[in-house]
Enzyme design. Structure first.
Site, PDB file in Angstrom:
ATOM      1  N   ASP A   1       0.821  -1.214   0.000  1.00 46.99           N
ATOM      2  CA  ASP A   1       0.000   0.000   0.000  1.00 46.99           C
ATOM      3  C   ASP A   1       0.851   1.259   0.000  1.00 46.99           C
ATOM      4  OD1 ASP A   1       0.830  -0.653   2.684  1.00 46.99           O
ATOM      5  OD2 ASP A   1      -0.644   0.757   3.467  1.00 46.99           O
TER       6      ASP A   1
ATOM      7  N   GLU B   1       0.180  -1.474   5.544  1.00 46.64           N
ATOM      8  CA  GLU B   1       1.218  -1.046   6.485  1.00 46.64           C
ATOM      9  C   GLU B   1       0.999   0.395   6.922  1.00 46.64           C
ATOM     10  OE1 GLU B   1       5.135   0.681   7.788  1.00 46.64           O
ATOM     11  OE2 GLU B   1       3.833   1.347   6.177  1.00 46.64           O
TER      12      GLU B   1
HETATM   13 ZN    ZN Z   1       6.766   2.234   4.129  1.00 42.44          ZN
END
Ligand code: ZN
Length: 432
Positions: free
Chosen positions: A103, A198
């Site tokens: 992401d 993340e």
């Molecule tokens: Zn990162």
């Protein structure tokens, strides 16, 4: 999917470059994988799986049959050993996991990213074509100087670039391609792990550690060439609840004790020159009020408590509670009010775990050295998925990718930094 490939891009003869890290990178950044902190689904955005599926395809096409994507968008790739593991008995190489996140940050648009390859960067300010007010300069980013005469990649002005962490993703796929092309290189079992979400702090939530079955790991999510991170903050949240005494304001004399005023006094009593993020850096920890809510009867204040030394968290928490209690004690008009504190564990300094696995640090630093790279080891003033993964059973440090000015329209990356990361990883896995 039709990809925009800058026409000026050509492979050169340098071997690490031949494994196409820049070409992969420019394709991956064009896939919008922005995560969403306000979503309660997993992954937080379905579009992250578009990249998961592409990686699944590409790694299978490279010949890595044991490549799987699960329903949550995680991709796990097993690169089999090129040595006879059984014959090695006690000297079996560790199973190493390399991890990158799919992401991009919610802070800046990730839709229609147009990567621009600046083939021989000349040192002049870079005016991004889709928004000429976005200008990247060496004054603002002194690290850019290193790339004068060399290749860098930027976005076009309206979006972030997504080097965080498509650089990591491209480095890992390029490592796989390199190992495939060099079957003579002796290495043990290697796992590649690609994680969603993340940037919204959930990347480690649903990792199948059993399936991964690795001894230790490294995230490819660091900045400048040479950075090696194995230390993060230890973190708690403290919620202070202040209970005042309510009365009708028309007849409140001598009765009412207003929780809002008590809260204001507590906040005003916090140190202003130390113990706060505005005034600390390096290894200093802090106490940081992030949110306040309530009314005259009750107020809740949320604080972040941070330090590299976990034992300090309890010291800070006790000091904060003592400060709040002293406000009540010093003011007779607050004598029937009370404060109570609730502490929530957030994450811990991954060094506590990594210290138990000195081999994973030695292995990385020896590879940096072999590649002629001077390591810079600095603590992260925050938490990473690596710090969570370390406490979930997979000791995980962080390696450079070259990404710069992340989460912004100025984000850029030097191609040679990504290439050198591929090289470092190949050195790390190689058994001499
Ligand atoms: Zn990162």
């Amino acid at each position: 999917m039709p990809f925009f490939i800058p026409s000026q891009y050509k492979n050169k003869n340098m071997e690490w470059q031949a494994f196409g890290v820049a070409e992969r990178f420019m394709r991956y950044v064009q896939i919008d994988t922005q995560s969403d902190p306000n979503s309660s689904s997993f992954p937080s955005t379905e579009k992250q799986k578009v990249l998961s599926r592409l990686l699944l395809q590409e790694l299978k096409a490279l010949g890595f049959e044991d490549t799987e994507m699960d329903a949550n968008g995680y991709v796990i790739v097993t690169i089999p050993a090129t040595v006879e593991l059984e014959a090695m008995q006690q000297n079996q190489p560790p199973v190493i996991c390399f991890c990158a996140h799919l992401d991009t940050a919610p802070d800046c648009s990730g839709t229609n990213v147009k990567p621009i390859l600046h083939q021989r960067y000349n040192g002049a300010p870079i005016i991004l074509p889709d928004d000429p007010t976005q200008i990247i300069t060496v004054d603002q980013y002194p690290y850019l100087k290193k790339f004068i005469g060399r290749e860098i990649i930027t976005a076009s002005g309206k979006t972030l670039l997504g080097a965080d962490d498509k650089a990591g993703v491209a480095i890992l796929v390029s490592l796989a391609a390199y190992l495939k092309a060099h079957p003579e290189l002796k290495h043990g079992v290697i796992k590649l792990l690609f994680t969603p979400d993340e940037e919204v702090g959930r990347g480690a939530d649903l990792i199948d550690f059993k399936k991964l079955n690795a001894d230790f790991g490294y995230t490819l999510d660091g900045g400048a060439l040479g950075c090696f991170e194995m230390e993060s903050f230890s973190a708690d949240q403290l919620i202070l609840t202040i209970d005042g005494v309510m009365a009708h304001p028309g007849s409140a004399k001598g009765l009412m004790q207003n929780a809002i005023k008590i809260a204001a006094d507590i906040i005003a009593a916090l140190p202003k020159n130390h113990w706060c993020p505005e005034q600390t850096e390096g290894r200093a920890g802090f106490v940081h009020p992030t949110h306040i809510q309530g009314g005259a009867e009750q107020v809740e204040i949320e604080f972040l408590i941070r330090d590299f030394d976990t034992a300090q968290l309890a010291v800070y928490e006790a000091k904060l509670v003592a400060l709040a209690e002293s406000i009540l004690q010093q003011n007779i008009q607050y004598n029937r009010s009370s404060v109570k504190a609730k502490v929530k564990h957030q994450y811990r300094n991954m060094k506590e775990i990594i210290n138990q696995h000195p081999k994973m640090v030695d292995l990385a630093l020896a590879a940096y050295k072999k590649a002629g790279i001077e390591p810079t080891i600095e603590p992260i003033r925050g938490g990473t998925d690596g710090s969570r993964m370390s406490f979930m059973g997979l000791p995980t440090a962080n390696i450079f990718t070259g990404m710069q000015a992340i989460h912004s329209k100025h984000e850029w990356v030097g191609v040679s930094d990504m290439q050198q990361a591929v090289q470092v990883l190949a050195y790390m896995v190689e058994i001499n």
